[in-house]
Design a protein around this motif. Structure first.
Motif, short mmCIF file in Angstrom:
data_model
loop_
_atom_site.label_atom_id
_atom_site.label_comp_id
_atom_site.label_asym_id
_atom_site.label_seq_id
_atom_site.Cartn_x
_atom_site.Cartn_y
_atom_site.Cartn_z
N UNK A 197 24.21 99.38 96.66
CA UNK A 197 23.24 98.53 95.96
C UNK A 197 23.49 98.46 94.46
N UNK A 198 24.44 99.24 93.99
CA UNK A 198 24.79 99.17 92.57
C UNK A 198 25.41 97.82 92.24
N UNK A 199 25.19 97.36 91.04
CA UNK A 199 25.93 96.19 90.59
C UNK A 199 27.42 96.51 90.65
N UNK A 200 28.24 95.60 91.15
CA UNK A 200 29.68 95.88 91.27
C UNK A 200 30.31 96.39 89.98
N UNK A 201 29.85 95.89 88.84
CA UNK A 201 30.44 96.34 87.59
C UNK A 201 30.16 97.82 87.37
N UNK A 202 29.02 98.33 87.87
CA UNK A 202 28.71 99.75 87.73
C UNK A 202 29.59 100.59 88.65
N UNK A 203 29.81 100.11 89.86
CA UNK A 203 30.76 100.82 90.74
C UNK A 203 32.13 100.86 90.10
N UNK A 204 32.52 99.75 89.51
CA UNK A 204 33.83 99.70 88.85
C UNK A 204 33.94 100.70 87.72
N UNK A 205 32.88 100.84 86.92
CA UNK A 205 32.91 101.78 85.80
C UNK A 205 33.08 103.22 86.29
N UNK A 206 32.46 103.56 87.41
CA UNK A 206 32.61 104.91 87.94
C UNK A 206 34.01 105.14 88.49
N UNK A 207 34.61 104.12 89.10
CA UNK A 207 35.99 104.26 89.56
C UNK A 207 36.94 104.40 88.37
N UNK B 217 38.84 99.54 90.24
CA UNK B 217 37.69 99.60 89.36
C UNK B 217 37.53 98.32 88.57
N UNK B 218 38.64 97.75 88.13
CA UNK B 218 38.60 96.49 87.39
C UNK B 218 38.33 95.29 88.30
#
Length: 489
Positions: free
Chosen positions: A73-83, A128-129
């Motif tokens: 449910x995270x915004x994809x950009x937030x998942x990307x930042x964690x990766x 991530x990007x």
């Protein structure tokens, strides 16, 4: 990068943790096994051995994290930042992880540090990007309707990876699955679990929520089978042998019909035509390709198909390159080829090549006094196309040289195998390059090079080399579902 003495000193200080990593914490498990270093035959670590109970715990954690946790449910950009944060942590611990890989499976430390870790870091960064760059569709329909096609995470992903590229192959599966919003249970090989377990801890340190990325260590018949049969695993992604891939298809049929994506064995042909732009480079690349990573690669160009008019010249050059290779301690930065992964695997390779064809170099154990599982770089010629050494995957530093007279004969020889993972072709003629590449039944064809590429291109096999693709945006197809929503306006 440290020198030889530096790596030896770091190896003495290394204390790899062998607990499972489940729901964001270490779990000791009820049983254990030992990891033996092929470098010297000594015990490297004691590792928790996953049975059905531990696999159930890991899958339950991943299920909760997917059904009720924040990750999908995270915004994809937030998942990307964690990766991206995880990629940074892998880079910060690059020397430690490279050393762990070198010790647990024998990869030369220079290759582990410069190639394996570079690939893992780049993979997590790339996905991530990519995480917030994926788009849904809205096909044009009648004016009184709105159609939406959305790409949604498939759920819990079980990833089972081999020992030859412990972090590269893990990252090729874990990174896109996480970027898509899935949760993951990773089972590394029992020969190389330590680097993957460390990766799990780094993922938690990067901020991935509990249960999103779990790592369990254990063997295939127990832990792998439990993961393959588990009804709460939605997708199983596997890299390994064709025989084990068949087991996972059976597990899926006997459980919840989970999708199974397979990257399996290979017996890759490397075709050198008389008009190759640089025969010396072609021969040097042929030698590098089969002896890199001790030949323990699904894409290894283990069949050298060379035109009769240049066969002696090319074969002699490959033999000279083989004999010049530095085989030795994988912790020595000057080592070019280390030991095979285990004593058992060394014995298996030796048994399969005994009396196979005309032996030109190698074919025997070397550096036995070290206690390590070393095999001399090996070249056979006058190989019959129907022989086992020309058809079966050996997974070692063993090259079979076959000859041909025409391009059509070369294509027939190249395709005369149950595998279809990769192939090489050397020619200066553009039309020949296109025509032969199209005729080869392989997922990847390298022209005037070998093992080149980056994360923008997909990787996978045809025939019994598997299905689906790792790398590139196409890998997201394995970890997502397409949903159609039709709205009447």
């Amino acid at each position: 990068m440290p020198g030889y003495e530096g790596w030896l000193s770091l190896a003495q200080q290394l204390r790899p943790a062998g607990h499972h990593h489940i729901n964001g914490v270490d779990e000791p498990g009820q049983a254990s096994f030992t990891v033996v270093s092929p470098r010297d035959g000594k015990v490297l670590a004691t590792v928790a051995d996953a049975g059905k109970k531990e696999v159930d715990l890991a899958v339950a954690a991943a299920r909760r994290a997917f059904d009720h946790g924040p990750w999908p449910r995270l915004a994809p950009v937030e998942r990307g930042r964690l990766l991206l944060r995880l990629a940074d942590l892998i880079e910060e611990h690059r020397a430690e992880l490279a050393l762990t890989i070198s010790l647990e499976m024998g990869k030369p430390i220079t290759d582990a540090h410069d190639i394996e870790l570079r690939a893992a870091i780049n993979t997590f960064r790339w996905y991530g990007q990519l995480a917030d760059k994926l788009v849904d569709e809205s096909p044009r329909t009648a004016l009184d309707s709105l159609a939406l096609v959305t790409r949604e995470p498939v759920g819990v992903v079980g990833a089972v990876v081999p020992w030859n590229f412990p972090l590269t192959l893990a990252s090729w599966k874990v990174a896109p699955a996480l970027a898509a919003g899935c949760t993951v249970v990773l089972k590394p090989s029992e020969f190389s679990p330590l680097s993957a377990l460390r990766l799990g801890r780094l993922a938690t340190e990067a901020g991935l929520p509990p249960g999103v990325f779990n790592v369990v260590a254990g063997d295939g018949p127990t832990a792998g089978r439990a993961l393959g049969l588990h009804p709460d695993v939605d997708v199983l992604a596997f890299t390994g042998s064709t025989a084990v891939g068949r087991h996972f298809l059976h597990y899926a049929a006997d459980s919840n019909l989970k999708r199974v994506w397979l990257e399996l064995g290979g017996k890759s042909p490397n075709i050198i035509l008389p008009d190759a732009p640089d025969l010396d480079r072609a021969a040097a690349t042929a030698a590098w390709g089969i002896f890199f990573n001790q030949g323990e690669m699904c894409t290894a160009p283990s069949r050298l198909l060379v035109h009769t008019s240049i066969a002696s010249q090319v074969t002699d050059a490959v033999i000279a390159a083989a004999q010049a290779l530095r085989v030795g301690d994988p912790l020595d930065p000057s080592t070019q080829m280390g030991p095979l992964v285990s004593e058992h695997h060394l014995g298996r390779v030796l048994a399969r090549i005994a009396g196979a064809a005309r032996l030109r170099t190698g074919g025997e154990r070397t550096l036995a006094s070290s206690g390590g599982s070393f095999l001399a770089p090996t070249v056979f010629d006058q190989v019959s196309p129907d022989s086992a050494i020309a058809r079966d995957e050996i997974f070692g530093p063993v090259l079979s040289v076959l000859t041909f007279d025409t391009v059509d004969e070369a294509i027939a020889l190249a395709n005369a195998t149950e595998y279809g993972l990769a192939a090489g072709l050397w020619t200066a003629d553009l039309s020949t390059a296109h025509q032969v590449s199209r005729a080869l039944r392989a997922g990847t064809v390298w022209v005037n090079c070998y093992e080149e590429g980056d994360l923008t291109v997909p990787f996978g096999g045809m025939k019994q080399s598997g299905n689906g693709r790792d790398k590139s945006a196409h890998s997201l197809d394995k970890y997502t579902e397409l949903k159609t929503t039709w709205i009447q306006l």
